[in-house]
Design a protein around this motif. Structure first.
Motif, PDB file in Angstrom:
ATOM      1  N   LEU A   1      49.488  -6.811 -26.341  1.00  0.00           N
ATOM      2  CA  LEU A   1      50.325  -5.834 -27.040  1.00  0.00           C
ATOM      3  C   LEU A   1      51.801  -6.219 -26.955  1.00  0.00           C
ATOM      4  N   VAL A   2      52.240  -6.598 -25.756  1.00  0.00           N
ATOM      5  CA  VAL A   2      53.641  -6.981 -25.567  1.00  0.00           C
ATOM      6  C   VAL A   2      53.993  -8.195 -26.432  1.00  0.00           C
ATOM      7  N   ASP A   3      53.045  -9.133 -26.537  1.00  0.00           N
ATOM      8  CA  ASP A   3      53.279 -10.350 -27.326  1.00  0.00           C
ATOM      9  C   ASP A   3      53.005 -10.152 -28.809  1.00  0.00           C
ATOM     10  N   ASN A   4      52.649  -8.920 -29.187  1.00  0.00           N
ATOM     11  CA  ASN A   4      52.395  -8.583 -30.596  1.00  0.00           C
ATOM     12  C   ASN A   4      51.276  -9.432 -31.195  1.00  0.00           C
ATOM     13  N   ARG A   5      50.228  -9.650 -30.388  1.00  0.00           N
ATOM     14  CA  ARG A   5      49.093 -10.452 -30.843  1.00  0.00           C
ATOM     15  C   ARG A   5      47.982  -9.597 -31.441  1.00  0.00           C
ATOM     16  N   ILE A   6      47.996  -8.307 -31.174  1.00  0.00           N
ATOM     17  CA  ILE A   6      46.972  -7.389 -31.670  1.00  0.00           C
ATOM     18  C   ILE A   6      47.663  -6.111 -32.133  1.00  0.00           C
ATOM     19  N   ALA A   7      46.981  -5.358 -33.002  1.00  0.00           N
ATOM     20  CA  ALA A   7      47.576  -4.119 -33.515  1.00  0.00           C
ATOM     21  C   ALA A   7      46.518  -3.020 -33.597  1.00  0.00           C
ATOM     22  N   PRO A   8      46.017  -2.555 -32.456  1.00  0.00           N
ATOM     23  CA  PRO A   8      45.020  -1.473 -32.475  1.00  0.00           C
ATOM     24  C   PRO A   8      45.643  -0.145 -32.879  1.00  0.00           C
TER      25      PRO A   8
ATOM     26  N   PRO B   1      62.338  -6.563 -18.281  1.00  0.00           N
ATOM     27  CA  PRO B   1      62.994  -5.453 -18.983  1.00  0.00           C
ATOM     28  C   PRO B   1      62.733  -5.529 -20.484  1.00  0.00           C
ATOM     29  N   GLY B   2      62.330  -4.397 -21.047  1.00  0.00           N
ATOM     30  CA  GLY B   2      62.098  -4.322 -22.478  1.00  0.00           C
ATOM     31  C   GLY B   2      60.712  -4.708 -22.925  1.00  0.00           C
TER      32      GLY B   2
END
Length: 333
Positions: free
Chosen positions: A149-156, A256-257
């Motif tokens: 999720l953090v790496d924007n690899r999936i979008a559930p 952070p972030g």
């Protein structure tokens, strides 16, 4: 591929037999982009048939050393509620091979390998299943999901996590120090050696392990039953390299972030009594995530929340159902 055992149970109406592959489920192999064979199990969703549509689709991923057999009860329960359901191993675990050169040590070159596997499986799975698309995971699986999720690899559409390993239980020392110790341990000996003691008799579950996982003796016994029925599921401690890479992955979530940019609705169920993952890290992570709910349990629940006694497990399953009704409602029309 592991074949279903020659047993049978009614598809609907009857109690769920945790030691049976349900008749509506099918076990197959999914191949990662590099060709690695990963076991998966799929249910169509009990609401299918005629013009009926599934409630949506759930992909559930287990923890370190786990196998999807341990979660058949949950998977079948979601199927009976109308969800199209998939469970899968992580590469190097259960029936999906080993990576340390022996049959029992848990190992991975880097947690990014699992993130890549999840991203590829997610893309393939969502292309062939009806929405809304929900991702669930337990323990180590929760860390890998959060990394993806953090790496924007999936979008559930929504995520629920059971006792996620958003941090590891251990000495109350700064994470860089803990990571440094693990790095030293990979250099002073074979990094593939097991990081902790397993059992006096190799292959047997250690004495006292049950108290770390669940108060339900019958559900705990299910794991030993499946290990006997399917010896390929047996796994022992992780390698020191796994430990070092786990700390490295945890540190990425602490940046952070990192969590603050994840907008996905997330339910985190965590217990104060957990001695394997850091409850404090889970609470802290829930506070950093913009759209997270925290279900906090106490001494009534050990690490395997979804395999606890009925009084605890039923509460958690009901909370998951309410969370998904709110955040992943059925597709209209």
């Amino acid at each position: 591929m592991s074949e279903a055992l020659p047993l049978n149970q009614p598809a609907t109406g009857a109690a769920i037999d945790r030691r049976v592959i349900p008749p509506d489920a099918s076990e197959t192999i999914w191949h990662a982009p590099d060709g690695h064979a990963v076991r998966r199990i799929d249910w169509p969703g009990a609401a299918t048939g005629g013009d009926a549509q599934p409630r949506g689709s759930i992909l559930f991923l287990p923890g370190r050393g786990d196998a999807y057999e341990k979660y058949l009860e949950c998977l079948e329960q979601w199927h009976r509620a109308g969800w199209r359901v998939t469970g899968a191993d992580w590469r190097g675990q259960a029936g999906s091979g080993r990576l340390a050169g022996d049959e029992v040590t848990g190992h991975i070159s880097d947690f990014n390998v699992w993130v890549d596997d999840l991203a590829a499986l997610w893309a393939d799975w969502t292309a062939h299943t009806p929405g809304p698309h929900v991702l669930g995971a337990h323990s180590m699986g929760g860390q890998i999901v959060m990394r993806a999720l953090v790496d924007n690899r999936i979008a559930p559409d929504a995520v629920f996590l059971s006792a996620p390993m958003l941090g590891m239980a251990g000495p109350p020392l700064p994470i860089p120090m803990l990571h440094g110790v693990a790095q030293v341990m990979t250099k002073v000996g074979d990094p593939l050696r097991q990081a902790w003691k397993w059992s006096e008799k190799p292959g047997q579950l250690p004495v006292g392990r049950a108290t770390l996982l669940t108060h339900d003796k019958d559900r705990y016994a299910d794991e030993a039953w499946w290990r006997e029925a399917r010896p390929e599921l047996v796994m022992g401690p992780a390698s020191w390299h796994w430990v070092e890479r786990a700390y490295a992955s945890w540190r990425e979530l602490e940046e952070p972030g990192a969590l603050e940019k994840v907008k996905t609705p997330i339910l985190i169920a965590s217990t104060k009594a957990d001695k394997l993952v850091s409850h404090d890290a889970n609470v802290r992570s829930a506070g950093r995530l913009p759209n997270a709910e925290l279900m906090e349990l106490g001494d009534e629940a050990a690490h395997e929340i979804l395999r606890e006694v009925d009084a605890v497990r039923d509460r958690v399953m009901a909370k998951i159902a309410d969370f998904l009704d709110k955040n992943a409602p059925p597709v209209s029309g």
